[in-house]
Motif scaffolding. Structure first.
Motif, PDB file in Angstrom:
ATOM      1  N   UNK A 228      80.642  76.029  22.060  1.00  0.00           N
ATOM      2  CA  UNK A 228      79.262  75.831  21.610  1.00  0.00           C
ATOM      3  C   UNK A 228      79.166  74.931  20.390  1.00  0.00           C
ATOM      4  N   UNK A 229      80.161  75.032  19.485  1.00  0.00           N
ATOM      5  CA  UNK A 229      80.114  74.261  18.242  1.00  0.00           C
ATOM      6  C   UNK A 229      80.727  72.873  18.380  1.00  0.00           C
ATOM      7  N   UNK A 230      81.273  72.551  19.554  1.00  0.00           N
ATOM      8  CA  UNK A 230      81.876  71.225  19.744  1.00  0.00           C
ATOM      9  C   UNK A 230      80.796  70.156  19.686  1.00  0.00           C
ATOM     10  N   UNK A 231      81.070  69.085  18.949  1.00  0.00           N
ATOM     11  CA  UNK A 231      80.117  67.985  18.898  1.00  0.00           C
ATOM     12  C   UNK A 231      80.199  67.157  20.182  1.00  0.00           C
ATOM     13  N   UNK A 232      79.048  66.726  20.642  1.00  0.00           N
ATOM     14  CA  UNK A 232      78.948  66.085  21.958  1.00  0.00           C
ATOM     15  C   UNK A 232      79.538  64.687  22.006  1.00  0.00           C
ATOM     16  N   UNK A 233      79.284  63.900  20.952  1.00  0.00           N
ATOM     17  CA  UNK A 233      79.517  62.475  21.101  1.00  0.00           C
ATOM     18  C   UNK A 233      78.501  61.922  22.080  1.00  0.00           C
ATOM     19  N   UNK A 234      78.867  60.878  22.802  1.00  0.00           N
ATOM     20  CA  UNK A 234      77.965  60.311  23.810  1.00  0.00           C
ATOM     21  C   UNK A 234      77.912  61.225  25.030  1.00  0.00           C
ATOM     22  N   UNK A 235      76.706  61.609  25.448  1.00  0.00           N
ATOM     23  CA  UNK A 235      76.510  62.531  26.561  1.00  0.00           C
ATOM     24  C   UNK A 235      76.040  61.766  27.793  1.00  0.00           C
ATOM     25  N   UNK A 236      76.662  62.030  28.935  1.00  0.00           N
ATOM     26  CA  UNK A 236      76.199  61.440  30.191  1.00  0.00           C
ATOM     27  C   UNK A 236      75.999  62.551  31.219  1.00  0.00           C
ATOM     28  N   UNK A 251      89.205  59.312  32.318  1.00  0.00           N
ATOM     29  CA  UNK A 251      89.964  58.639  31.267  1.00  0.00           C
ATOM     30  C   UNK A 251      89.300  57.322  30.889  1.00  0.00           C
ATOM     31  N   UNK A 252      88.803  56.607  31.892  1.00  0.00           N
ATOM     32  CA  UNK A 252      88.125  55.345  31.622  1.00  0.00           C
ATOM     33  C   UNK A 252      86.807  55.570  30.880  1.00  0.00           C
ATOM     34  N   UNK A 253      86.102  56.636  31.220  1.00  0.00           N
ATOM     35  CA  UNK A 253      84.861  56.967  30.506  1.00  0.00           C
ATOM     36  C   UNK A 253      85.155  57.306  29.051  1.00  0.00           C
ATOM     37  N   UNK A 254      86.254  58.022  28.822  1.00  0.00           N
ATOM     38  CA  UNK A 254      86.639  58.358  27.445  1.00  0.00           C
ATOM     39  C   UNK A 254      86.944  57.087  26.655  1.00  0.00           C
ATOM     40  N   UNK A 255      87.635  56.146  27.283  1.00  0.00           N
ATOM     41  CA  UNK A 255      87.927  54.869  26.625  1.00  0.00           C
ATOM     42  C   UNK A 255      86.631  54.139  26.276  1.00  0.00           C
ATOM     43  N   UNK A 256      85.597  54.346  27.118  1.00  0.00           N
ATOM     44  CA  UNK A 256      84.302  53.682  26.908  1.00  0.00           C
ATOM     45  C   UNK A 256      83.434  54.409  25.891  1.00  0.00           C
ATOM     46  N   UNK A 257      83.936  55.528  25.350  1.00  0.00           N
ATOM     47  CA  UNK A 257      83.210  56.216  24.290  1.00  0.00           C
ATOM     48  C   UNK A 257      82.423  57.437  24.710  1.00  0.00           C
ATOM     49  N   UNK A 258      82.565  57.875  25.972  1.00  0.00           N
ATOM     50  CA  UNK A 258      81.846  59.067  26.433  1.00  0.00           C
ATOM     51  C   UNK A 258      82.547  60.311  25.910  1.00  0.00           C
ATOM     52  N   UNK A 259      81.776  61.228  25.314  1.00  0.00           N
ATOM     53  CA  UNK A 259      82.350  62.454  24.752  1.00  0.00           C
ATOM     54  C   UNK A 259      82.070  63.694  25.569  1.00  0.00           C
ATOM     55  N   UNK A 260      80.968  63.687  26.312  1.00  0.00           N
ATOM     56  CA  UNK A 260      80.566  64.874  27.083  1.00  0.00           C
ATOM     57  C   UNK A 260      79.978  64.450  28.421  1.00  0.00           C
ATOM     58  N   UNK A 261      80.389  65.136  29.475  1.00  0.00           N
ATOM     59  CA  UNK A 261      79.827  64.885  30.798  1.00  0.00           C
ATOM     60  C   UNK A 261      79.205  66.175  31.318  1.00  0.00           C
ATOM     61  N   UNK A 262      77.980  66.052  31.848  1.00  0.00           N
ATOM     62  CA  UNK A 262      77.286  67.165  32.489  1.00  0.00           C
ATOM     63  C   UNK A 262      77.299  66.903  33.988  1.00  0.00           C
ATOM     64  N   UNK A 263      77.766  67.870  34.752  1.00  0.00           N
ATOM     65  CA  UNK A 263      77.806  67.697  36.197  1.00  0.00           C
ATOM     66  C   UNK A 263      77.420  68.971  36.917  1.00  0.00           C
ATOM     67  N   UNK A 264      77.009  68.826  38.176  1.00  0.00           N
ATOM     68  CA  UNK A 264      76.654  70.001  38.982  1.00  0.00           C
ATOM     69  C   UNK A 264      77.862  70.890  39.213  1.00  0.00           C
ATOM     70  N   UNK A 265      79.013  70.257  39.467  1.00  0.00           N
ATOM     71  CA  UNK A 265      80.254  70.970  39.763  1.00  0.00           C
ATOM     72  C   UNK A 265      81.398  69.979  39.641  1.00  0.00           C
TER      73      UNK A 265
END
Length: 320
Positions: A228-236, A251-265
């Protein structure tokens, strides 16, 4: 509004909310036309002519297209997964006096089942928008599309459609067109709320009736990687594009600066890939996320006087 017109409206609404640039969607249609024009008259008999106006191979009219052009759409039954059981349920409800003009599935079925991996190509443009070079997204996506194709090729894909035919109930499905709606909706909510912590993302989701309802059924949004306390960074958000992305994409998304991903599953392998690159993962929930996208399509239908009731994983909530 006729049933078939309602189907077309659903597809057109999904096209307006497609995460790709408009010219990329139009390119899909133009390629289909070129392929059709190049065929002989005998070969054209087997061409999927719906692809000339519908860019989503995972959305098709499974049975009753011709009669649906003459029948009014006043009340439809929509389920996330429609099997023979749901078709029999619809027939039983009709016997008990309920009006059901057509049955709608979300997940691909009938003639949309085997070709649905083709829509995964839209993920190349989605992830490119998030900063991954297009040459990388394309190289990673093709093997994943092949894997999915091989998995669906052995399915008994036409069972529900055969049941619809025998019962005389028009039947179609709307998959990526509805998933586009939840993709756009959550991207907008992320921009509006600018979540800082993962708990902020969960609270954002819990403002929506679909996620509240799922939580009551013990299926709440869950933080899988991070806390819960983790900072998001860039959210997609990853809500459309057929099915799960290739594991290597994270891994490629992380290199591009993405910090959090929301997905259905996510499959376990994708979650482990996210752990390795320190990317936070929030599972929003499959039925709840699908329901959100479906509800946004139903809201458009509702403006035309069409009532929809939910079954098989879908719960109707109107935002009108």
């Amino acid at each position: 509004m006729k049933i078939y017109d309602a189907y077309r409206l659903a597809i057109e609404t999904g096209m307006k909310n497609d995460p790709r640039p408009k010219e990329e969607v139009e390119l899909v249609l133009s390629k289909a036309k070129k392929a059709y024009d190049a065929l002989s008259s005998d070969e054209k008999e087997y061409f999927d002519t719906e692809s000339l106006w519908n860019p989503y191979y995972d959305c098709r009219f499974a049975w009753g297209e011709d009669i649906a052009k003459d029948l009014d759409a006043e009340r439809l039954m929509w389920g996330v997964d429609i099997t023979v059981g749901e078709m029999l349920l619809a027939d039983r409800l009709k016997e008990k006096g309920q009006r059901i003009d057509a049955v709608v599935a979300h997940h691909p079925t009938g003639k949309s089942r085997n070709p649905f991996p083709k829509v995964m190509w839209m993920q190349t443009d989605m992830f490119s928008r998030y900063g991954v070079p297009i040459n990388v997204t394309e190289a990673l996506m093709k093997p994943r599309m092949d894997d999915v194709l091989y998995n669906v090729m052995g399915s008994n894909f036409n069972q529900a459609a055969d049941s619809a035919r025998l019962l005389g109930i028009p039947f179609f499905n709307v998959h990526s067109a509805a998933d586009n709606m939840v993709q756009r909706y959550l991207e907008t909510r992320i921009e509006e709320t600018e979540p800082k912590y993962l708990d902020d993302v969960v609270k954002m989701l819990m403002e929506e009736p679909e996620f509240k309802h799922a939580t009551k059924l013990n299926d709440p949004p869950r933080i899988i990687v991070g806390n819960k306390e983790s900072r998001c960074g860039k959210v997609i958000a990853k809500m459309t594009g057929g099915t799960s992305a290739p594991d290597a994409m994270y891994e490629e998304l992380a290199k591009a600066g993405v910090g959090t991903v929301i997905g259905m599953h996510f499959p376990n392998s994708s979650i482990e890939a996210c752990r390795k690159c320190h990317m936070n993962v929030i599972v929003s929930g499959h039925m709840s996320s699908d329901s959100l996208g479906i509800n946004l399509i139903c809201d458009e239908w509702e403006k035309h006087g069409i009532e929809v009731f939910g079954a098989a994983g879908f719960t109707r909530f109107s935002r009108n």
